[in-house]
Structure formats: structure tokens, C-alpha cells
Design a protein around this motif. Structure first.
Motif, PDB file in Angstrom:
ATOM      1  N   LYS A  71       0.839  -1.205   0.000  1.00 17.60           N
ATOM      2  CA  LYS A  71       0.000   0.000   0.000  1.00 17.60           C
ATOM      3  C   LYS A  71       0.873   1.254   0.000  1.00 17.60           C
ATOM      4  O   LYS A  71       0.592   2.225  -0.729  1.00 17.60           O
ATOM      5  N   ILE A  72       1.956   1.237   0.777  1.00 19.45           N
ATOM      6  CA  ILE A  72       2.891   2.365   0.777  1.00 19.45           C
ATOM      7  C   ILE A  72       3.502   2.537  -0.617  1.00 19.45           C
ATOM      8  O   ILE A  72       3.613   3.657  -1.129  1.00 19.45           O
ATOM      9  N   ALA A  73       3.875   1.418  -1.242  1.00 18.82           N
ATOM     10  CA  ALA A  73       4.436   1.481  -2.601  1.00 18.82           C
ATOM     11  C   ALA A  73       3.431   2.061  -3.586  1.00 18.82           C
ATOM     12  O   ALA A  73       3.789   2.882  -4.452  1.00 18.82           O
ATOM     13  N   ASP A  74       2.166   1.655  -3.469  1.00 22.76           N
ATOM     14  CA  ASP A  74       1.122   2.200  -4.345  1.00 22.76           C
ATOM     15  C   ASP A  74       1.030   3.721  -4.209  1.00 22.76           C
ATOM     16  O   ASP A  74       0.918   4.445  -5.210  1.00 22.76           O
ATOM     17  N   LEU A  75       1.076   4.198  -2.983  1.00 24.56           N
ATOM     18  CA  LEU A  75       0.940   5.634  -2.742  1.00 24.56           C
ATOM     19  C   LEU A  75       2.178   6.402  -3.216  1.00 24.56           C
ATOM     20  O   LEU A  75       2.066   7.550  -3.665  1.00 24.56           O
ATOM     21  N   ILE A  76       3.344   5.780  -3.124  1.00 28.98           N
ATOM     22  CA  ILE A  76       4.541   6.409  -3.698  1.00 28.98           C
ATOM     23  C   ILE A  76       4.371   6.557  -5.202  1.00 28.98           C
ATOM     24  O   ILE A  76       4.658   7.617  -5.775  1.00 28.98           O
ATOM     25  N   ASP A  77       3.886   5.511  -5.853  1.00 27.73           N
ATOM     26  CA  ASP A  77       3.652   5.582  -7.299  1.00 27.73           C
ATOM     27  C   ASP A  77       2.633   6.669  -7.646  1.00 27.73           C
ATOM     28  O   ASP A  77       2.813   7.419  -8.612  1.00 27.73           O
ATOM     29  N   GLN A  78       1.574   6.757  -6.859  1.00 28.79           N
ATOM     30  CA  GLN A  78       0.526   7.738  -7.131  1.00 28.79           C
ATOM     31  C   GLN A  78       1.012   9.174  -6.932  1.00 28.79           C
ATOM     32  O   GLN A  78       0.495  10.104  -7.543  1.00 28.79           O
ATOM     33  N   ASN A  79       2.011   9.331  -6.076  1.00 29.44           N
ATOM     34  CA  ASN A  79       2.540  10.661  -5.772  1.00 29.44           C
ATOM     35  C   ASN A  79       3.917  10.888  -6.398  1.00 29.44           C
ATOM     36  O   ASN A  79       4.704  11.697  -5.905  1.00 29.44           O
ATOM     37  N   LEU A  80       4.194  10.181  -7.499  1.00 31.56           N
ATOM     38  CA  LEU A  80       5.498  10.254  -8.147  1.00 31.56           C
ATOM     39  C   LEU A  80       5.898  11.692  -8.467  1.00 31.56           C
ATOM     40  O   LEU A  80       7.027  12.114  -8.174  1.00 31.56           O
ATOM     41  N   GLU A  81       5.016  12.442  -9.082  1.00 32.04           N
ATOM     42  CA  GLU A  81       5.352  13.804  -9.513  1.00 32.04           C
ATOM     43  C   GLU A  81       5.717  14.689  -8.319  1.00 32.04           C
ATOM     44  O   GLU A  81       6.729  15.410  -8.347  1.00 32.04           O
ATOM     45  N   GLU A  82       4.912  14.649  -7.266  1.00 28.77           N
ATOM     46  CA  GLU A  82       5.165  15.467  -6.079  1.00 28.77           C
ATOM     47  C   GLU A  82       6.473  15.065  -5.405  1.00 28.77           C
ATOM     48  O   GLU A  82       7.282  15.920  -5.022  1.00 28.77           O
ATOM     49  N   LEU A  83       6.700  13.762  -5.268  1.00 24.69           N
ATOM     50  CA  LEU A  83       7.907  13.287  -4.606  1.00 24.69           C
ATOM     51  C   LEU A  83       9.158  13.610  -5.420  1.00 24.69           C
ATOM     52  O   LEU A  83      10.187  14.013  -4.861  1.00 24.69           O
ATOM     53  N   ALA A  84       9.086  13.442  -6.730  1.00 23.87           N
ATOM     54  CA  ALA A  84      10.246  13.728  -7.585  1.00 23.87           C
ATOM     55  C   ALA A  84      10.595  15.210  -7.549  1.00 23.87           C
ATOM     56  O   ALA A  84      11.774  15.583  -7.473  1.00 23.87           O
ATOM     57  N   LEU A  85       9.591  16.057  -7.592  1.00 22.51           N
ATOM     58  CA  LEU A  85       9.833  17.494  -7.520  1.00 22.51           C
ATOM     59  C   LEU A  85      10.468  17.864  -6.182  1.00 22.51           C
ATOM     60  O   LEU A  85      11.434  18.635  -6.127  1.00 22.51           O
ATOM     61  N   ALA A  86       9.947  17.280  -5.107  1.00 28.27           N
ATOM     62  CA  ALA A  86      10.507  17.545  -3.776  1.00 28.27           C
ATOM     63  C   ALA A  86      11.951  17.079  -3.684  1.00 28.27           C
ATOM     64  O   ALA A  86      12.804  17.773  -3.099  1.00 28.27           O
ATOM     65  N   GLU A  87      12.237  15.930  -4.272  1.00 30.16           N
ATOM     66  CA  GLU A  87      13.606  15.395  -4.226  1.00 30.16           C
ATOM     67  C   GLU A  87      14.562  16.276  -5.012  1.00 30.16           C
ATOM     68  O   GLU A  87      15.697  16.534  -4.577  1.00 30.16           O
ATOM     69  N   SER A  88      14.129  16.748  -6.160  1.00 27.56           N
ATOM     70  CA  SER A  88      14.972  17.609  -6.983  1.00 27.56           C
ATOM     71  C   SER A  88      15.257  18.940  -6.281  1.00 27.56           C
ATOM     72  O   SER A  88      16.405  19.392  -6.240  1.00 27.56           O
ATOM     73  N   ILE A  89      14.239  19.545  -5.717  1.00 21.01           N
ATOM     74  CA  ILE A  89      14.416  20.821  -5.022  1.00 21.01           C
ATOM     75  C   ILE A  89      15.305  20.647  -3.796  1.00 21.01           C
ATOM     76  O   ILE A  89      16.174  21.471  -3.514  1.00 21.01           O
ATOM     77  N   ASP A  90      15.103  19.569  -3.071  1.00 27.17           N
ATOM     78  CA  ASP A  90      15.819  19.355  -1.813  1.00 27.17           C
ATOM     79  C   ASP A  90      17.288  18.988  -2.034  1.00 27.17           C
ATOM     80  O   ASP A  90      18.157  19.380  -1.257  1.00 27.17           O
ATOM     81  N   ASN A  91      17.557  18.251  -3.113  1.00 25.22           N
ATOM     82  CA  ASN A  91      18.884  17.670  -3.324  1.00 25.22           C
ATOM     83  C   ASN A  91      19.704  18.382  -4.402  1.00 25.22           C
ATOM     84  O   ASN A  91      20.933  18.324  -4.373  1.00 25.22           O
ATOM     85  N   GLY A  92      19.034  19.026  -5.345  1.00 31.68           N
ATOM     86  CA  GLY A  92      19.740  19.671  -6.447  1.00 31.68           C
ATOM     87  C   GLY A  92      19.901  18.803  -7.665  1.00 31.68           C
ATOM     88  O   GLY A  92      20.445  19.244  -8.684  1.00 31.68           O
ATOM     89  N   LYS A  93      19.443  17.559  -7.607  1.00 37.30           N
ATOM     90  CA  LYS A  93      19.594  16.652  -8.753  1.00 37.30           C
ATOM     91  C   LYS A  93      18.571  16.985  -9.827  1.00 37.30           C
ATOM     92  O   LYS A  93      17.509  17.562  -9.532  1.00 37.30           O
ATOM     93  N   PRO A  94      18.855  16.640 -11.093  1.00 42.08           N
ATOM     94  CA  PRO A  94      17.886  16.878 -12.158  1.00 42.08           C
ATOM     95  C   PRO A  94      16.543  16.212 -11.860  1.00 42.08           C
ATOM     96  O   PRO A  94      16.489  15.071 -11.393  1.00 42.08           O
ATOM     97  N   LEU A  95      15.475  16.924 -12.132  1.00 44.46           N
ATOM     98  CA  LEU A  95      14.136  16.378 -11.913  1.00 44.46           C
ATOM     99  C   LEU A  95      13.947  15.090 -12.701  1.00 44.46           C
ATOM    100  O   LEU A  95      13.304  14.143 -12.220  1.00 44.46           O
ATOM    101  N   SER A  96      14.512  15.034 -13.901  1.00 49.38           N
ATOM    102  CA  SER A  96      14.376  13.826 -14.723  1.00 49.38           C
ATOM    103  C   SER A  96      14.980  12.611 -14.034  1.00 49.38           C
ATOM    104  O   SER A  96      14.459  11.490 -14.149  1.00 49.38           O
TER     105      SER A  96
END
Length: 480
Positions: A71-96
Motif C-alpha cells: 500500500k505504501i508502494a502504491d501511494l509512492i507511485d501515485q505521488n510520483l510527480e510530487e515526490l520527484a519534484l521535492a527530491e529535486s528541489i531538496d537535493n539539487g539533482k535533475p528532476l528527470s
């Protein structure tokens, strides 16, 4: 301004002392959120919650645990865009990169261990006519999980998922440098219905919150990924308390290129293995050894490609190189580039901070840097830089390159490029590295053991190795 919260006993809560740290966007250099500066009191609350939750969680059954992890994995998949954007902003890595690697891998970690725990077998040993022995594996208790900043959710989940699958409860501390996706995971766990206290996430500094977890008497096992020096300090606390320890530490990885390699495939992959995530992956091949007959050809082709790499705003789709994680880290990397010049190295490209315009004018960007002419025993080739910096060194024989490859205190990963099958096996078996890739890089099977030799760590993560670490074996002998 957003204040990140701790996740304790199923709730999002402020730190006890109401103290916070700045969270800086490395692409802009600006503070954009606040991180709890948690202390031993916050950790005490988290450990108590985890300890109270352990009896029910450890006995609820593997099917129940697997369903919740999925269920946690499902929700990560559903929130891919939000999580990826947060990771890019927080870490500096390319959003892609965050979209294609970091967040999908975090989801895969939960799915893998949801399935893995259902296929995790123990052993039985039959003594003919005398007795039967069987091994029972049980959850240990409260697991302390401490993760690094380079692959924030990816490596955070790689520790949490097997710990929870095995029936442990967890007190976890994400790095204070990149805490955002761990905070978002807290919300996901609440939405997924994870029972209160099963996972607790305490944000803060390593020497305060992290140390409090490591030295707590009710946390019997510690899984840590980070720098070797920090690992030494952690071990000095945990070892006298006889805690189970898994330490995934630094690397100074060799990339060995023989003249008979598939040159085009090697060149394309070596660009990636050198500079992925701005070189901030413990598996990056920062020491490139090239057999002399193709050294000049490789140098020319490699430098040409590196010079074309676009350093820019991580949120720009064309960006291949984003920002390094922080200003102190940028200064550290630039200091090593200066050291390389002092040690006699020649910079073939890069070697400088990159200044951008607009919102990224204050960001922490470094041009991908290639250096040649250094002795294999110099500091630049011995110490972990953890940035977009590689060195080139020619070699004439297997014996010579093995001496150079094995010359550091580290032994995490190595890459070998050759089409000679016998040589591939021969050299792989003599490289002192826990992981060896032949004609590829970062080709990962989650079933395989992950970890290093020498000062690159203690123990192995991944696959069933992780489930073994997060369980305690008990032999039961029954006389026939």
C-alpha cells in the motif's frame, strides 16, 4: 514557510524544544523550509512508541505486513510527480533523474520486501537417527535506521522496508541535508494505515538525534549509510553495547578500461558512471584507468562529451548536471580540485564553479571535471571527493592496474571493460571490491548483496542479506 514535522507514534509533531534548522535549496542557495532540530527527548518518545508497537507488529503475520508495504508502494507511485519534484528541489539533482530513478526505486524497495518476506526461508539440518535442527528467525526489536543525503528516499526506504517486513519497528533519522521526501513519506504512511509507532521518523543533526538513536539501550540494531569517518564514530558507540551493525560507507571506485572494450558502449556508460547525480553516488567510478593503446583516443572522446554536458537548473528538462547538495560540499569539492593541481594534475575540462542566471544565481553548481597526470597514491586519488570529479590514468598491464585499483582504503565497487571473458573473470576476482560490474554500471538486481570491503563498510544490504540482518536466528534442536 513550511515547517517539517517529526513522525512519532502515528502523528506529525513538532520537536519538543521547538528548535529548527534551515533547509536550503541547493539550486538557489535560499532557505525554503525548516527542519526539526530534534534531541534525545524526541528520540526517547520515538523509541517508546516503537517499543510499544513491536509486540503486535512482530506477530501480526507476514501477509498483513506485506499488504501494508505494498500500500505504501502504491501511494509512492501515485505521488510520483510530487515526490520527484521535492527530491529535486531538496537535493539539487535533475528532476528527470528523480522521476526515472529515485522515486521509482523507493517504491520498488517496498514492493521487493513485501514479496521477499513471503519467500524468506530458514534452514533445517537433519542428524540421521539422532535429532533435527531447525533455525527460527525472529524480528529483533526496534531498528535504528540512519540514511544519507545523496539518494534520500531511495536509500531511506531501502533500510526501512526490510526492517518492517521482518517484523521490526523502526526509529529512522533521514539526513538533515535532504529531509523533505522522508517527511512526505510520513504522510504516505499515515494514509496507508500503518499502525501507530511502527515507523517513527525523527529529523535533526547526526551528533544529536542520530547519536541518541545509536546509544539508546532499547535500539538493538543500527543500519547506517554515510561517510567512513562518521561510521567509525558510530561503531565506537554501538560496538561496546553489542548492537547489530550494518555500515555502508564510502568508496573510491576504479573504472578499468581495457583496449579490447566495446568503445562506444564503454564511453556512453563511463559518462554516466562518472557524473550521475553530480558524482554524488557512492558507486561512481571516480578513478578511470585506461589501457595505454587507447588512452589518447579515450581522453579526446571523453573530454569532448563532458564539455557538452549541460549544467543548469535541475527543474529544466535539458539539464544533465544539477547542483551539488550544499555550499559546504561545493567548497569541499572545489578544494580537492585545487589540491589536484597542487599535486601536479592537469585539468582537461571543468574545474570551476558554474554561475547561472535568474533564480539559480545563488546555487551550488560545479562543472564536470576531468584531471590527468596524477600519481595513483596522491590524496586526490586516495580520498573520497563525492562530486563531479574524475581522474584519468593510463596502464600497461593487468598487474599494474590491479595494484593501482586496490591501492585505496576503500573497496565498494569497480567496473571492468573488456570483451575477453577469461580476463573479465580473472580481473574481477582480484579487485578488492564488494561489487564488480563487467561491461556495465549500476545494473542492479535487488536480490543481490550490496556492500563493500575494507573501509567501505561492514556487512551487506539488499536481498535476503537485509532480512537476515534484521532478524535474529535461533537454532532449535529436537532429539528424535
Amino acid at each position: 514557510m513550511l515547517k517539517i514535522e517529526n513522525y512519532i507514534n502515528g502523528e506529525l509533531v513538532a520537536p519538543i524544544d521547538q528548535q529548527y534548522l534551515d533547509n536550503i535549496n541547493p539550486a538557489t542557495g535560499q532557505v525554503y523550509s525548516l527542519i526539526p532540530d530534534s534531541n534525545a527527548g524526541d528520540v526517547e518518545k520515538a523509541v517508546k512508541a516503537a517499543k510499544d508497537a513491536f509486540p503486535d507488529w512482530s506477530t501480526c503475520g507476514i501477509d498483513t505486513r506485506a499488504k501494508l508495504l505494498n500500500k505504501i508502494a502504491d501511494l509512492i507511485d501515485q505521488n510520483l510527480e510530487e515526490l520527484a519534484l521535492a527530491e529535486s528541489i531538496d537535493n539539487g539533482k535533475p528532476l528527470s533523474l528523480a522521476k526515472s530513478v529515485d522515486i521509482p526505486r523507493a517504491s520498488s524497495n517496498f514492493r521487493f520486501y513485501a514479496s521477499g518476506i513471503q519467500h524468506f526461508a530458514s534452514e533445517a539440518h537433519f542428524m540421521e537417527g539422532t535429532a533435527i535442527n531447525y533455525t527460527k528467525r525472529s524480528a529483533v526489536g526496534v531498528a535504528g535506521c540512519i540514511s544519507p543525503w545523496n539518494l534520500p528516499l531511495y536509500l531511506f526506504s531501502w533500510k526501512i522496508a526490510p526492517a518492517l517486513a521482518a517484523g521490526n519497528t523502526v526509529v529512522a533519522k533521514p539526513t538533515e541535508v535532504t529531509p523533505m521526501t522522508a517527511y512526505l513519506l510520513s504522510k504516505i504512511c499515515i494514509e496507508a494505515g500503518l499502525p501507530n509507532g511502527v515507523l517513527n521518523i525523527v529529523h535533526g543533526l547526526g551528533h544529536k538525534a542520530g547519536q541518541a538513536i545509536v546509544e539508546h539501550k532499547d535500539v538493538p540494531l543500527i543500519s547506517f549509510t554515510g561517510g567512513t569517518e562518521t561510521g567509525k564514530k558510530l561503531a565506537a558507540t554501538a560496538a561496546p553495547m553489542f548492537k547489530k551493525l550494518s555500515l555502508e560507507l564510502g568508496g573510491k571506485n576504479p573504472n578499468i578500461i581495457f583496449a579490447d572494450c566495446d568503445f562506444d558502449d564503454m564511453l556512453k556508460t563511463t559518462i554516466r558512471s562518472s557524473f550521475a547525480n553530480q558524482g554524488q553516488i557512492c558507486l561512481c567510478g571516480s578513478r578511470i584507468f585506461i589501457e595505454r593503446p587507447i588512452y589518447e583516443k579515450f581522453k579526446k572522446a571523453f573530454v569532448e562529451k563532458v564539455e557538452k554536458m549541460h549544467v543548469g537548473d535541475p527543474l529544466d528538462a535539458n539539464t544533465k548536471m544539477g547542483a551539488v547538495v550544499s555550499e559546504p560540499h561545493m567548497n569541499k569539492v572545489l578544494g580537492y580540485i585545487k589540491l589536484a593541481q597542487e599535486e601536479g594534475g592537469t585539468i582537461l575540462c571543468g574545474g570551476n564553479q558554474v554561475s547561472l542566471q535568474g533564480d539559480c544565481a545563488g546555487g551550488f553548481f560545479i562543472a564536470p571535471t576531468v584531471i590527468e597526470g596524477l600519481d595513483y597514491q596522491c590524496r586526490t586519488n586516495q580520498e573520497e571527493i563525492f562530486g563531479p570529479v574524475v581522474t584519468l590514468t593510463p596502464f600497461d598491464s593487468e598487474e599494474e592496474v590491479l595494484t593501482m585499483a586496490n591501492a585505496t582504503a576503500y573497496g565498494l565497487a569497480a567496473t571492468i571493460w573488456t570483451q575477453d571473458l577469461k580476463r573479465a573473470h580473472r580481473v574481477a576476482h582480484q579487485v578488492k571490491s564488494g561489487i564488480v560490474w563487467v561491461n556495465c554500471w549500476l545494473l542492479r538486481d535487488l536480490r543481490t548483496p550490496f556492500g563493500g570491503m575494507k573501509q567501505s563498510g561492514v556487512g551487506r544490504e539488499g536481498g535476503f542479506e537485509a532480512l537476515r540482518f534484521f532478524t535474529e536466528p535461533q537454532n532449535v534442536c529436537i532429539k528424535l
